[in-house]
Design an enzyme around this catalytic site. Structure first.
Site, PDB file in Angstrom:
ATOM      1  N   CYS A 111      -5.677 -37.716 -19.777  1.00 55.25           N
ATOM      2  CA  CYS A 111      -7.031 -37.365 -19.343  1.00 55.25           C
ATOM      3  C   CYS A 111      -6.734 -37.534 -17.688  1.00 55.25           C
ATOM      4  CB  CYS A 111      -7.808 -38.626 -19.810  1.00 55.25           C
ATOM      5  SG  CYS A 111      -9.457 -38.493 -19.311  1.00 55.25           S
ATOM      6  N   CYS A 183      20.099 -56.810  -8.934  1.00 55.16           N
ATOM      7  CA  CYS A 183      19.267 -57.165  -7.953  1.00 55.16           C
ATOM      8  C   CYS A 183      19.267 -56.053  -6.886  1.00 55.16           C
ATOM      9  CB  CYS A 183      19.478 -58.586  -7.190  1.00 55.16           C
ATOM     10  SG  CYS A 183      20.979 -58.376  -6.335  1.00 55.16           S
ATOM     11  N   CYS A 186      22.584 -55.343  -4.918  1.00 49.82           N
ATOM     12  CA  CYS A 186      23.423 -54.358  -5.454  1.00 49.82           C
ATOM     13  C   CYS A 186      23.419 -53.043  -4.838  1.00 49.82           C
ATOM     14  CB  CYS A 186      23.364 -54.224  -6.891  1.00 49.82           C
ATOM     15  SG  CYS A 186      23.663 -55.830  -7.909  1.00 49.82           S
ATOM     16  N   ASP A 561      -6.594   2.261  -8.474  1.00 51.77           N
ATOM     17  CA  ASP A 561      -6.041   3.362  -7.566  1.00 51.77           C
ATOM     18  C   ASP A 561      -5.205   4.198  -8.305  1.00 51.77           C
ATOM     19  OD1 ASP A 561      -4.739   4.309  -5.011  1.00 51.77           O
ATOM     20  OD2 ASP A 561      -2.890   3.369  -5.712  1.00 51.77           O
TER      21      ASP A 561
END
Length: 866
Positions: A111, A183, A186, A561
């Site tokens: 949404c 962590c 790393c 055209d």
């Protein structure tokens, strides 16, 4: 270009811009054209030129990335290039201090209010300076003062209950999944190690997403080995979009299933003598299982001051529990979760209708180097490289055939299912299918510049532009929801003060909260528009936004055209009148005379003679008679081919053939008289021929309710009358200069017609700009056509125009159906609250059910056939 009062969509006047669009055309330092509203410089930090949907900036910053083990994202950048106004990236006006920008794809929004919630939440983060999230495409654009600020974006979005994936802005960077990081330090370890690899140019490792983006010159296997040396496992991500979608859908149905089971057990238990506290526990567990995610999203939504459906549903469920309606509370949450899952799946179908285009062009190509075939990534192939495409394979890049011939299925580009024969010298497009022979192709465009890439970009741009109806509905929803929310609180508090029925009025207030959710209403327009634009793109038609889709649905007059649109745009022999010679002899003489001329009329006669299998004669002393015709000696006789003036100068008797000449000229045909100085052998007439699809296309337009079909041409009255008669158009305007075509369009508009102009996108630019809707033909052959008009027919014919107009009108009808259905459901639900006929779970069912029905109704547009 159209002015603002005529168009809501314009292209920038910058010659160096990638391909951005704005609502008002702005002049930059790279532009040579002036506009109504101009900015003084392209790098001004305070331009008042225009307000765009996707703001951009020209701030120039050169910087190095900083990093620490405490940051989710660490990066090494060896390329300290400057950002400028000539960059392809979206930029924010006025924010010259912005150093970092990023684009993401967000999954799970069902949404537009979800998009609003995410935007508001991200704007509360430190150093975030600009956030734009488009619900239709799921594209999130963020600008920040630092890279550390950007590192918080993924986790912030995921807290709200959505999945997010970075969109690769650097085409040379590849994404890797990193396993083993526990962590942020790393990530720092991996970056520090990859600094030592000479082939690595840029690396970013994000601990929170577990991904690394690396730009490198060596093979992916080499990078995987280097990461393993640091103690981690890396896997190259070949399709980040699919991985993000699979992560989003993975396990999504589990909570719904378990919650449903607990509700069923509680309901059965309540009717079989089980203790009431046990059934309450079962209902509570069901509420927690299926309500945890919306409750979490509601919490962060409230923090960002966003009153979205998660907030409304969570309050309703908790309120039901407070007054002891545990069954209703659990049912509310379960129905809501089920509805969201179904809505999300359905909406993703519409988004994937366009995203599927991205997979059409192969990511790799066979390159011919030193007589050998080597497979390379398409993005690494430069212009001029020779690639080989085998039978049955898709063509990876735009190019020109230099060896071989084949039939090419161009349906992905033009929507035409009939294969086109291609030979040496012909152009081929990325994403099209080589059906038969092997081809050697010289690449003419880089992967980001191919026709299919431009189509994808234009269609995504189109989806990101709100149609007038959508803008109105969104504005209405932002007013409607808070008003009903306040009214619900009023009902919960004020009436009980007089009659003391707290639980009854509290329950009615909860029902009103659920009814306050405007999901079905705000979805009613965007899903229909995205579906229609997706359908059109698959059929070789580019509609550049919902505004133009709505306009196309209201068009009741079309001006064409003539040359190159209704007609082939090149002369062809229409009639041969033999007077003093047989037709084949007349054609043989004329072919001999015209064989050495490059004039279009001469080539038309030569081609006609060859079709009739008539050969040339032995000729000599060829001579061009400027402004009159040609002459040559054939079998010691001088023959001439030319206009009436030539034979008048030769004093050749024309009285016996003058009736033929006048008749052909009155029909608008060009005549070539053939003969000697003494007599006329015959007359050949040449005219521009009608396309074989013209009559059927125009008839189909009339059947679909088009009131006026008009032809505009610079040709004379006779030619215009002939073409008008053959094509069965309603009106024509002849002898027009380009400015006269504009006046003809204005005349139609003054007569009360909503007028579209169809042209080639180049010569007809003024008329295309003046019309209410500009439609260009032949987008596959010219970039100008794709940039000029509001709608582009990629194939160079009119076959797709009736389908486009029909699709547009169908889309308008679907939008109206959706809006009225959504409003009626809300009104009924509101009316049922106070007599006590509405229960809380029925209120939820009516809301989610209405939203789902609106989506399904819109999805019909995707399947609408030509």
């Amino acid at each position: 270009m159209k002015h603002e009062d005529k168009k809501n969509h314009q292209h920038t006047g910058s010659c160096c811009s990638g391909s951005s669009s704005t609502e008002i055309e702005s002049k930059t330092c790279c532009s040579s054209s002036s506009t109504e509203i101009e900015s003084k410089t392209c790098c001004s930090s305070s331009s008042e030129a225009a307000s765009t949907e996707e703001p951009s900036s020209c701030g120039t910053k050169s910087h190095e990335h900083s990093h620490s083990c405490c940051s989710d994202t660490v990066a090494l950048t060896t390329d300290k290039g400057q950002h400028s106004c000539c960059s392809d990236h979206d930029i924010v006006p006025g924010d010259s201090d912005i150093e970092e920008r990023a684009e993401y794809r967000v999954y799970g929004m069902d949404c537009p209010s979800c998009a609003a919630t995410i935007e508001k939440s991200l704007k509360t983060l430190n150093d975030i300076q600009h956030v734009t999230l488009n619900y239709n495409t799921g594209k999130l654009q963020v600008a920040a003062a630092s890279e550390s600020a950007l590192s918080l974006i993924p986790s912030s979005v995921e807290k709200l209950g959505f999945n997010i994936e970075a969109i690769q802005s650097n085409k040379k960077m590849k994404t890797y999944l990193i396993e083993g990081m526990d962590c942020a330090a790393c990530a720092n370890t991996i970056v520090n190690h990859l600094k030592t690899v000479p082939a690595v140019k840029d690396v970013r490792v994000n601990f929170s997403t577990g991904k690394a983006q690396i730009e490198h010159d060596n093979e992916a296997e080499d990078i995987i080995k280097e990461v393993s040396k640091a103690g981690y496992t890396a896997t190259l991500v070949t399709s980040s979009r699919q991985s993000a979608e699979s992560r989003h859908h993975k396990g999504q149905n589990g909570p719904i299933v378990f919650s449903g089971i607990f509700i069923a057990l509680g309901f059965i238990g309540s009717h079989t003598g089980v203790a009431s506290y046990m059934t309450t526990v079962l209902y509570a567990i069901a509420m927690i299982v299926s309500g945890y995610k919306p409750a979490k999203s509601a919490y962060y939504g409230i923090k960002s001051r966003s009153l979205d459906m998660n907030v409304l549903m969570t309050v309703a469920a908790l309120g039901a529990a407070v007054i002891g309606e545990w069954l209703e509370g659990a049912t509310v949450v379960w129905l809501f979760a089920l509805g969201v899952a179904l809505q999300t799946r359905s909406i993703e179908q519409t988004r994937n209708s366009i995203r599927g285009l991205m997979d059409l062009a192969p990511s790799e190509a066979w390159v011919k180097e030193n007589g050998q075939l080597i497979k390379k990534a398409a993005e690494d192939i430069s212009i001029g490289t020779v690639i080989v495409v085998k039978p049955g394979d898709r063509i990876p890049l735009d190019g020109e055939i230099i060896n071989g011939e084949s039939s090419i299925n161009q349906a992905p580009i033009t929507g035409e299912s009939i294969p086109v024969d291609k030979v040496i010298g012909d152009t081929v497009y990325a994403g099209t299918i080589n059906e038969s022979g092997s081809l050697e192709i010289k690449v003419t465009k880089l992967v980001e510049d191919t026709t299919i890439s431009k189509i994808i970009h234009l269609v995504e741009e189109a989806q990101e532009k709100k149609a007038p109806t959508q803008a109105f509905v969104d504005k209405f929803a932002t007013i409607y929801t808070p008003i009903v929310f306040i009214l619900a609180l009023f009902i919960m508090v004020i009436p009980p003060l007089f009659d003391g029925a707290w639980s009854d009025w509290f329950y009615k207030g909860l029902e009103l909260l659920v009814v306050a959710c405007p999901c079905a209403l705000v979805i009613s327009t965007p899903v229909a528009i995205v579906s229609a634009i997706g359908n059109a793109a698959k059929n070789g038609v580019l509609i550049k936004g919902g505004t133009f889709l709505e306009k196309a649905g209201a068009i009741n007059a079309i001006a064409f055209d003539k040359t190159g649109t209704l007609t082939e745009g090149k002369p062809a022999v229409s009639e041969v009148v033999s007077l003093a010679a047989e037709e084949n002899q007349l054609l043989a003489i004329t072919k001999t005379l015209e064989d050495y001329s490059n004039h279009p009329i001469a080539r038309a006669i030569v081609d006609y003679a060859e079709e009739k299998k008539v050969g040339s004669l032995q000729g000599s002393n060829f001579k061009i008679l400027t402004g009159k015709g040609v002459q040559a000696t054939i079998q010691e006789t001088v023959y001439y081919a030319g206009n009436a003036k030539l034979f008048s100068d030769l004093e050749t008797p024309l009285s016996h053939c003058w009736s033929h000449i006048e008749k052909l000229q009155n029909e608008g045909k060009t005549i070539i008289i053939v003969g000697t100085a003494k007599s006329v052998l015959g007359i050949i007439s040449v005219a521009d021929t009608i396309r074989h699809t013209t009559v059927s296309a125009l008839e189909s337009l009339k059947q679909n309710g088009m009131q006026q079909i008009v032809m505009l041409t610079g040709d004379n009255e006779g030619t215009a009358k002939m073409i008008a008669s053959q094509s069965r158009i309603d009106r024509y305007f002849a002898d027009l200069l380009p400015e006269d075509k504009v006046k003809a369009i204005q005349q139609l508009q003054h007569e009360g017609y909503q007028t579209a102009m169809v042209g080639d996108g180049i010569n007809d630019a003024p008329a295309l700009a003046t019309a209410d809707l500009g439609i260009a033909m032949g987008g596959a052959g010219t970039d100008t056509a794709m940039e000029t008009a509001d709608i582009v027919l990629m194939a160079d014919n009119l076959e797709k125009l009736p389908h486009t107009m029909k699709l547009s009108r169908k889309a308008l009808a679907v939008i109206k159906q959706n809006i009225w259905f959504s409003i009626i459901v809300k009104v009924i639900a509101l009316a049922f609250i106070f007599p006590g006929w509405l229960t809380l779970w029925i209120a939820v069912l009516s809301d989610t059910g209405a939203a789902l029905l609106v989506i399904l109704n819109s999805l019909r547009l995707l399947k609408m056939k030509n």
